[in-house]
Scaffold this active site. Structure first.
Site, PDB file in Angstrom:
ATOM      1  N   LYS A 137      -3.335  -1.031  55.330  1.00 49.36           N
ATOM      2  CA  LYS A 137      -3.283  -2.085  54.311  1.00 49.36           C
ATOM      3  C   LYS A 137      -2.117  -1.845  53.348  1.00 49.36           C
ATOM      4  CE  LYS A 137      -4.289  -5.692  52.020  1.00 49.36           C
ATOM      5  NZ  LYS A 137      -3.849  -6.993  52.607  1.00 49.36           N
ATOM      6  N   GLU A 149       6.078 -16.214  58.348  1.00 47.33           N
ATOM      7  CA  GLU A 149       4.775 -15.656  57.941  1.00 47.33           C
ATOM      8  C   GLU A 149       3.726 -15.947  59.002  1.00 47.33           C
ATOM      9  OE1 GLU A 149       3.736 -13.568  56.096  1.00 47.33           O
ATOM     10  OE2 GLU A 149       1.592 -13.917  55.982  1.00 47.33           O
ATOM     11  N   CYS A 195     -13.891  -8.487  39.472  1.00 49.25           N
ATOM     12  CA  CYS A 195     -14.634  -7.233  39.285  1.00 49.25           C
ATOM     13  C   CYS A 195     -16.055  -7.460  39.777  1.00 49.25           C
ATOM     14  CB  CYS A 195     -14.676  -6.864  37.813  1.00 49.25           C
ATOM     15  SG  CYS A 195     -13.059  -6.726  37.069  1.00 49.25           S
ATOM     16  N   GLU A 230       0.318  -9.542  64.187  1.00 53.08           N
ATOM     17  CA  GLU A 230      -0.287  -8.316  63.632  1.00 53.08           C
ATOM     18  C   GLU A 230      -1.804  -8.246  63.837  1.00 53.08           C
ATOM     19  OE1 GLU A 230      -0.357  -7.502  59.392  1.00 53.08           O
ATOM     20  OE2 GLU A 230      -0.155  -9.613  58.949  1.00 53.08           O
ATOM     21  N   HIS A 283      20.856 -21.535  70.381  1.00 52.99           N
ATOM     22  CA  HIS A 283      21.907 -20.494  70.446  1.00 52.99           C
ATOM     23  C   HIS A 283      21.396 -19.250  71.156  1.00 52.99           C
ATOM     24  CE1 HIS A 283      24.417 -22.930  67.871  1.00 52.99           C
ATOM     25  NE2 HIS A 283      23.372 -23.097  67.063  1.00 52.99           N
ATOM     26  N   GLY A 314     -13.791 -11.541  34.825  1.00 52.09           N
ATOM     27  CA  GLY A 314     -13.055 -12.757  34.487  1.00 52.09           C
ATOM     28  C   GLY A 314     -11.883 -12.416  33.575  1.00 52.09           C
TER      29      GLY A 314
END
Ligand code: AGP
Length: 603
Positions: free
Chosen positions: A598, A476, A2, A483, A499, A100
């Site tokens: 996003k 990933e 925060c 991207e 293959h 926190g």
């Protein structure tokens, strides 16, 4: 994660606080609020939603010379007006803002209720306000010190009182907090961007430090009251750079935030060598099969989750990309479990899969980074990652914290089903506890990855190879590269290349090969020989102890020696960094790549 902000001084405080919070929205933005001293009272205005909603609730800015503010990224309690900060005590004598997690808030809350305190929110932060009230006699400073002694977990707090409107009390442990130095005014904030338009002179608070901030003076002590001298830090950044913590892009900042995101996500989940997932109401012993369903990067995290759960908990796991899952004829069994993974918690395809399971009375466990998101609300059970807001479209710290949750879930299920020896569980949890240090070690190779990206910045096509867990991470890595740099990137199981896809290998094509699975290194190396024989340039991402075997690779990125079972959390980092710098050198819009959003809230 925060954002907190406070002002005390000769000028109007609220415009300064609101402006500061606007520079901290990257730290959280599901609700916001301010508390300020006026005519002998503490007034609090707080709203669910963005800062703009708070501003319209404030209409004309009330006049006040002391106040605190907060922009929230919910960890306990859904985003709502009531759960927004600041929080106050029963009498409205004080107000608190907090960044926190108070790990022992439930116990503290129970005791305080028994002592007659009335709570109105679901947050851990409200406990701080009532603790201070409990000890508040005639010194706010002393009351806060006493309250701190009972608080476990991470906190950066700002506290004001209607009885002592000449000071702000600040305290820091495991969450960032700075004190800004003005002319006849001073500030507290979670991060430099909040106050940089007012001053570039700050004190960076360290753990277990306490500050009493008045318009003319700032006094630092430790939590016991022993005085501390601190150096003033002159901030070199401009305000725009400051929001990215001095990094050029949010993506690079978030790559570097991964050790902290892992620490925050892990907090309170491993005790005495065992995994504890707060009141997860899952009857692990009865689970028949698990379906892990997600999209993009979250799906790639699910692939690792499959292997971890099957290895440790001996439960069969199927993984599916959410947009395809809906076309399957699933032979549901009553004790099946669906696990959905979603950073945003708003991905339409993932939500559709979740609803399909619910329609078939199948229990759904969600792993998400956003408290109160649609996925979190509609699932039966939720485990949150605590990566903080992820601003860059390309997911990095969310992925590594999703992996962490996958490992913890696998261990949790194995504990419940007794499918794994206590000693093996203890060994793995000990390594998980230090996994942030392994990531930190790899982050130190940034310069080398930058050079590598510069060398290959003009390639048009790349391959990512791996076997088993390395294959999941290769997927990933390929997604990251394609991207944000727009380079064609294929991830293949190393054993599958022959293959067919091997036909695509030609002179100079970079092949990034993950080599972290000790028992598979020979087979992977034979695949590497295959591509080298066709002219490929092999960039090996290998564990230090496998360096010898990878000698013939043109480039080597070495990972720390570690348990091969856990390498995905670490081996993905060089791939993220490589993709980042490839995009930078190609002049792409790294944080906002073309065609992408996003959160994909359409099917
Ligand atoms: C990852 O870098 C991409 N931004 C994208 O694949 C993303 O992971 C996917 O859209 C899923 O998003 P979610 O985790 O918010 O559901």
């Amino acid at each position: 994660m925060c954002g907190i902000m406070g002002y005390i001084g000769k000028n109007q405080g609220l415009p300064v606080i609101i402006d500061g919070l606007s520079k901290l929205e990257y730290r959280g933005y599901d609700s916001a609020g301010v508390a300020f001293y006026k005519d002998g009272h503490i007034e609090i205005v707080k709203k669910k939603g963005r800062l703009a909603d708070l501003k319209s609730a404030l209409r004309e800015m009330p006049v006040s010379r002391i106040g605190i503010g907060h922009t929230r990224w919910a960890t306990h309690g859904v985003p709502s007006d009531t759960n927004a900060h600041p929080h106050t005590d029963c009498s409205g004598r004080i107000a608190v803002v907090h960044n926190g997690i108070i790990e022992n808030y439930a116990v503290l809350r129970k005791d305080l209720i028994l002592e007659g305190h009335d709570f109105v929110s679901e947050t851990d932060t409200e406990v701080i306000a009532h603790l201070i009230e409990k000890y508040y006699d005639n010194s706010l400073e002393e009351a806060v010190r006493k309250a701190l002694k009972h608080m476990k977990g991470s906190f950066a707090i700002g506290v004001i009182s209607k009885d002592e409107p000449d000071k702000i009390i600040a305290a820091k442990k495991d969450s960032p907090l700075i004190v800004g130095i003005g002319e006849g005014e001073n500030y507290i904030a979670s991060d430099i961007p909040a106050i940089l338009s007012r001053t570039n002179k700050v004190y960076i608070m360290e753990d277990n430090q306490f500050a009493v901030v008045t318009p003319e003076k700032i006094e630092f002590t430790d939590f016991s009251g022993n005085s501390i001298n601190k150096e003033i830090y002159q901030v070199p950044w401009d305000p725009v750079a400051a929001e990215k913590g001095g990094y050029e892009h949010f993506m690079l900042k978030e790559i570097h935030e991964q050790p902290e995101a892992l620490r925050q996500t892990l907090r309170g989940k491993i005790k005495a060598g065992r995994v504890e997932l707060d009141n997860l109401a899952i009857d692990a012993e009865k689970i028949n099969k698990i379906y892990i369903v997600a999209c993009g990067t979250a799906y790639h995290a699910g692939l690792v989750g499959k292997k971890a759960i099957e290895k440790l908990a001996k439960i069969p796991v199927e993984t599916d990309i959410a947009s395809e899952f809906r076309y399957r004829e699933i032979l549901w069994q009553p004790n099946d479990l669906m696990v959905v993974i979603s950073q945003s918690g708003e991905t339409a395809d993932t939500l559709a899969a979740l609803r399909e399971a619910k329609r078939n009375s199948i229990k759904v466990l969600a792993v998400t980074n956003v408290v109160g998101s649609s996925v979190a609300r509609e699932a039966d059970e939720v485990i949150y990652t605590h990566a903080g807001p992820e601003i860059a479209v390309a997911s990095t710290k969310a992925y590594s914290t999703q992996l962490l949750i996958m490992y913890l879930l696998a261990l949790y299920l194995a504990q419940a089903r007794k499918t794994c020896a206590e000693e093996e569980i203890r060994k793995i949890t000990e390594e998980i506890i230090n996994i942030d240090e392994k990531v930190e070690e790899v982050l130190k190779q940034e310069e080398k990855l930058k050079e590598l990206a510069y060398k290959y910045r003009d390639v048009q096509s790349t391959f990512f190879l791996g076997r088993s867990l390395d294959y999941a991470v290769a997927m990933e890595g390929a997604l990251k590269l394609k991207e944000i740099s727009y380079i064609h990137a294929e991830a293949y199981a190393a054993g599958e290349l022959k293959h067919g896809p091997l036909a695509l290998i030609s002179e100079g094509v970079p092949v990034l090969s993950l080599i972290t699975q000790d028992e598979l290194v020979e087979k992977t190396m034979s695949n590497i020989k295959e591509v080298k024989a066709r002219g490929a340039v092999v960039i090996a991402i290998c564990k230090h102890n496998l360096q010898e075997e990878c000698q013939e690779c043109e480039e080597q990125i070495l990972l720390p020696d570690m348990n091969p079972f856990l390498t995905p959390i670490v081996s993905v980092v060089p791939l993220q960094m490589f993709a980042y710098y490839m995009a930078v050198f190609r002049g792409a819009d790294v944080d906002k790549p073309r065609n992408l959003a996003k959160s994909v809230t359409v099917e």
